[in-house]
Write a protein that holds these residues in place. Sequence first.
Motif, mmCIF file in Angstrom:
data_model
loop_
_atom_site.group_PDB
_atom_site.id
_atom_site.type_symbol
_atom_site.label_atom_id
_atom_site.label_comp_id
_atom_site.label_asym_id
_atom_site.label_seq_id
_atom_site.Cartn_x
_atom_site.Cartn_y
_atom_site.Cartn_z
ATOM 1 N N SER A 239 -1.173 9.982 18.090
ATOM 2 C CA SER A 239 -0.218 10.075 16.983
ATOM 3 C C SER A 239 1.038 9.264 17.293
ATOM 4 O O SER A 239 1.610 8.625 16.399
ATOM 5 C CB SER A 239 0.147 11.539 16.719
ATOM 6 O OG SER A 239 0.804 12.120 17.838
ATOM 7 N N GLY A 240 1.484 9.278 18.567
ATOM 8 C CA GLY A 240 2.663 8.505 18.939
ATOM 9 C C GLY A 240 2.440 7.012 18.779
ATOM 10 O O GLY A 240 3.305 6.297 18.256
ATOM 11 N N VAL A 241 1.275 6.520 19.223
ATOM 12 C CA VAL A 241 0.963 5.090 19.074
ATOM 13 C C VAL A 241 0.887 4.715 17.597
ATOM 14 O O VAL A 241 1.412 3.680 17.165
ATOM 15 C CB VAL A 241 -0.356 4.756 19.793
ATOM 16 C CG1 VAL A 241 -0.816 3.334 19.446
ATOM 17 C CG2 VAL A 241 -0.194 4.902 21.301
ATOM 18 N N SER A 242 0.248 5.565 16.806
ATOM 19 C CA SER A 242 0.113 5.281 15.374
ATOM 20 C C SER A 242 1.473 5.237 14.686
ATOM 21 O O SER A 242 1.794 4.272 13.988
ATOM 22 C CB SER A 242 -0.782 6.341 14.718
ATOM 23 O OG SER A 242 -0.892 6.107 13.326
ATOM 24 N N LEU A 243 2.276 6.266 14.890
ATOM 25 C CA LEU A 243 3.590 6.316 14.248
ATOM 26 C C LEU A 243 4.483 5.165 14.717
ATOM 27 O O LEU A 243 5.155 4.517 13.908
ATOM 28 C CB LEU A 243 4.269 7.656 14.546
ATOM 29 C CG LEU A 243 3.624 8.901 13.924
ATOM 30 C CD1 LEU A 243 4.287 10.163 14.462
ATOM 31 C CD2 LEU A 243 3.730 8.866 12.416
ATOM 32 N N GLY A 244 4.484 4.919 16.020
ATOM 33 C CA GLY A 244 5.338 3.869 16.550
ATOM 34 C C GLY A 244 4.974 2.492 16.028
ATOM 35 O O GLY A 244 5.840 1.725 15.586
ATOM 36 N N CYS A 245 3.691 2.170 16.072
ATOM 37 C CA CYS A 245 3.270 0.839 15.615
ATOM 38 C C CYS A 245 3.474 0.663 14.118
ATOM 39 O O CYS A 245 3.902 -0.409 13.660
ATOM 40 C CB CYS A 245 1.802 0.614 15.980
ATOM 41 S SG CYS A 245 1.497 0.419 17.750
ATOM 42 N N LEU A 246 3.187 1.691 13.345
ATOM 43 C CA LEU A 246 3.371 1.572 11.897
ATOM 44 C C LEU A 246 4.841 1.391 11.539
ATOM 45 O O LEU A 246 5.197 0.517 10.729
ATOM 46 C CB LEU A 246 2.808 2.805 11.191
ATOM 47 C CG LEU A 246 1.288 2.920 11.132
ATOM 48 C CD1 LEU A 246 0.865 4.259 10.535
ATOM 49 C CD2 LEU A 246 0.693 1.775 10.307
ATOM 50 N N LEU A 247 5.717 2.200 12.139
ATOM 51 C CA LEU A 247 7.131 2.112 11.798
ATOM 52 C C LEU A 247 7.729 0.763 12.191
ATOM 53 O O LEU A 247 8.399 0.107 11.387
ATOM 54 C CB LEU A 247 7.898 3.242 12.474
ATOM 55 C CG LEU A 247 7.928 4.562 11.707
ATOM 56 C CD1 LEU A 247 8.691 5.607 12.502
ATOM 57 C CD2 LEU A 247 8.583 4.377 10.355
ATOM 58 N N PHE A 248 7.473 0.332 13.425
ATOM 59 C CA PHE A 248 8.054 -0.932 13.842
ATOM 60 C C PHE A 248 7.347 -2.117 13.171
ATOM 61 O O PHE A 248 7.959 -3.160 12.961
ATOM 62 C CB PHE A 248 8.023 -1.060 15.361
ATOM 63 C CG PHE A 248 9.202 -0.424 16.018
ATOM 64 C CD1 PHE A 248 10.450 -1.011 15.948
ATOM 65 C CD2 PHE A 248 9.083 0.786 16.682
ATOM 66 C CE1 PHE A 248 11.551 -0.414 16.532
ATOM 67 C CE2 PHE A 248 10.184 1.393 17.265
ATOM 68 C CZ PHE A 248 11.419 0.790 17.192
ATOM 69 N N GLY A 249 6.100 -1.935 12.806
ATOM 70 C CA GLY A 249 5.423 -2.979 12.044
ATOM 71 C C GLY A 249 6.061 -3.166 10.680
ATOM 72 O O GLY A 249 6.364 -4.295 10.257
ATOM 73 N N PHE A 250 6.302 -2.067 9.986
ATOM 74 C CA PHE A 250 6.967 -2.151 8.680
ATOM 75 C C PHE A 250 8.391 -2.689 8.821
ATOM 76 O O PHE A 250 8.856 -3.462 7.980
ATOM 77 C CB PHE A 250 6.989 -0.783 8.009
ATOM 78 C CG PHE A 250 5.654 -0.340 7.478
ATOM 79 C CD1 PHE A 250 4.896 -1.172 6.660
ATOM 80 C CD2 PHE A 250 5.133 0.907 7.805
ATOM 81 C CE1 PHE A 250 3.664 -0.772 6.181
ATOM 82 C CE2 PHE A 250 3.898 1.313 7.331
ATOM 83 C CZ PHE A 250 3.159 0.473 6.509
ATOM 84 N N GLU A 251 9.083 -2.276 9.876
ATOM 85 C CA GLU A 251 10.462 -2.737 10.075
ATOM 86 C C GLU A 251 10.505 -4.234 10.346
ATOM 87 O O GLU A 251 11.403 -4.938 9.866
ATOM 88 C CB GLU A 251 11.083 -1.951 11.243
ATOM 89 C CG GLU A 251 12.604 -2.028 11.293
ATOM 90 C CD GLU A 251 13.099 -3.246 12.017
ATOM 91 O OE1 GLU A 251 14.203 -3.720 11.687
ATOM 92 O OE2 GLU A 251 12.378 -3.752 12.894
ATOM 93 N N MET A 252 9.525 -4.759 11.077
ATOM 94 C CA MET A 252 9.515 -6.180 11.417
ATOM 95 C C MET A 252 9.173 -7.068 10.232
ATOM 96 O O MET A 252 9.446 -8.276 10.254
ATOM 97 C CB MET A 252 8.540 -6.436 12.569
ATOM 98 C CG MET A 252 9.026 -5.899 13.912
ATOM 99 S SD MET A 252 7.864 -6.191 15.263
ATOM 100 C CE MET A 252 8.002 -7.964 15.441
ATOM 101 N N THR A 253 8.585 -6.492 9.179
ATOM 102 C CA THR A 253 8.300 -7.301 7.990
ATOM 103 C C THR A 253 9.592 -7.789 7.328
ATOM 104 O O THR A 253 9.554 -8.734 6.526
ATOM 105 C CB THR A 253 7.491 -6.497 6.962
ATOM 106 O OG1 THR A 253 8.220 -5.312 6.588
ATOM 107 C CG2 THR A 253 6.140 -6.085 7.525
ATOM 108 N N SER A 254 10.720 -7.162 7.645
ATOM 109 C CA SER A 254 11.989 -7.584 7.059
ATOM 110 C C SER A 254 12.665 -8.686 7.864
ATOM 111 O O SER A 254 13.747 -9.135 7.494
ATOM 112 C CB SER A 254 12.947 -6.377 6.960
ATOM 113 O OG SER A 254 13.284 -5.885 8.242
#
Length: 499
Positions: A239-254
């Motif tokens: 769950s930590g890997v999933s949440l971390g990668c998704l959040l920073f992935g979405f943040e990096m799209t900006s």
Amino acid sequence: MRLRRRGLASINSEIRDGIMPAADTIARVAKDPDARPHTPSNYRITALIIACALFMEQMDSTVLATALPTMARDFGVPATSMSSALTSYLLALAIFIPASGRLADRFGSRTIFRAAILIFVGGSMLCGQATSLPFMMGARFLQGLGGAMMIPIGRLVLLRSVAKEDMVQAMSWLIMPALIGPILGPPVGGAIVTYLDWRWIFYLNVPIGLLGVVLVTRFIGEVREDKPARFDVPGFILSGVSLGCLLFGFEMTSRTGELSRAVMLIAVGLVAGVAYIRHAKRRSDPILDLSLMRIPTFRLSVIGGSLTRITQGAQPFLLPMMLQLGFGMTAAASGAITIAGAIGSLAMKSLAPRVLRRFGFRNSLIVGGLCASSGYAVAGLFRPDWPVPAIFGVLMLSGFFMSFQFSAYNTIAYDEIPSSRMSSATSFYATFQQLMLSLGICVGAASLHVGMLGTGATRPALTDFTLAFLVVTAVSASATIWNRRFAKDAGAELSGHKA
């Protein structure tokens, strides 16, 4: 039975972003309210000690939002990139909140609470020493690790030490500092940035935290479980890997030039998420119990509340930046305006029970959600020639209705949860609460970035902020679809409303 129900309703109604109670304790109280130890004579002292920790955490987050443009200038990065400093903190909350209750049961609530304060203070000191955005992100993540344990376990300590007949008063002592923090945060942050140095924002936490450690050692008792639940290590990692990668992935799209890395992170997050879902189906006590989504009121509250929190997460990021970069205001002037939302939130607390009793959860959520979304959409239309009282009034009403939504969602979420599953439900809900706030920052930053790409500008214009506000408020307005699916008598026992 009536007293027991009222006590649980009071606890649930006061759950707010970042101050979710420890899951395992609520489950025990729901099963046997008489199992809680008798209230010590100094329960007010206990509540105020915990409230000070909560005040420190809440004020820190609101102060920081005001300082972001100045910090971006010192770090030599675009102002929109500072969303990472907010996201990294909320990410740590989302990852570690599910583990907090089980750590307290195994090692003792006082031990973990004290350690959490020290970790938060250590992270604050590192934030004050930051010389670059990556350094700040790491320090903020460490702060978030402390906050993830500090606030839930603080509530756990209170629930374990206060008898049911004193719980309402104890909660009042606990909640008030949490509401005062967001009110004081923006003007204090603005004054620090304008007249001192933004690093003092973090150094202020050091004396407060050290005093808290002394008081916890003196007044808080040590309580741990004789047979603590087994910790779900694989689930925690997945769950930590999933949440971390998704959040920073979405943040990096900006960010410019980071699209390929963002796509890779999002892909890894999705794969880890699928792996966690398969793991959770095979385990009887997963760290996040997805089967809870089969319960109607819980499912609707999670979905509707998640959409609403995206807007709430974006607003503290967008508004100070718009006032400072778009209007040319100082940080102090910006902070004096952004306290309006917190004042509206404070005014709501005394009216929410009467509104729910009169109109019920379903109707109140529909109307309140549309009003809150409309208010923040209007905020995107603010211009420098608007009268300050008009801006203040719009923000105060928006904060009023948005805070009402959270109080209602956080209460009705547990209406159909059996006591045996209360622990899993509160952990699940708290994690998604923080996840959506983080996602809101990402959505706001990405919307700003899209607007800037359209004009080729390197600095966001007022029209870019308008676009960002309209995007995030459209997300919260879509929660109306889910609010309409609540039964007309949903939560009637909690609110006293008769359909």
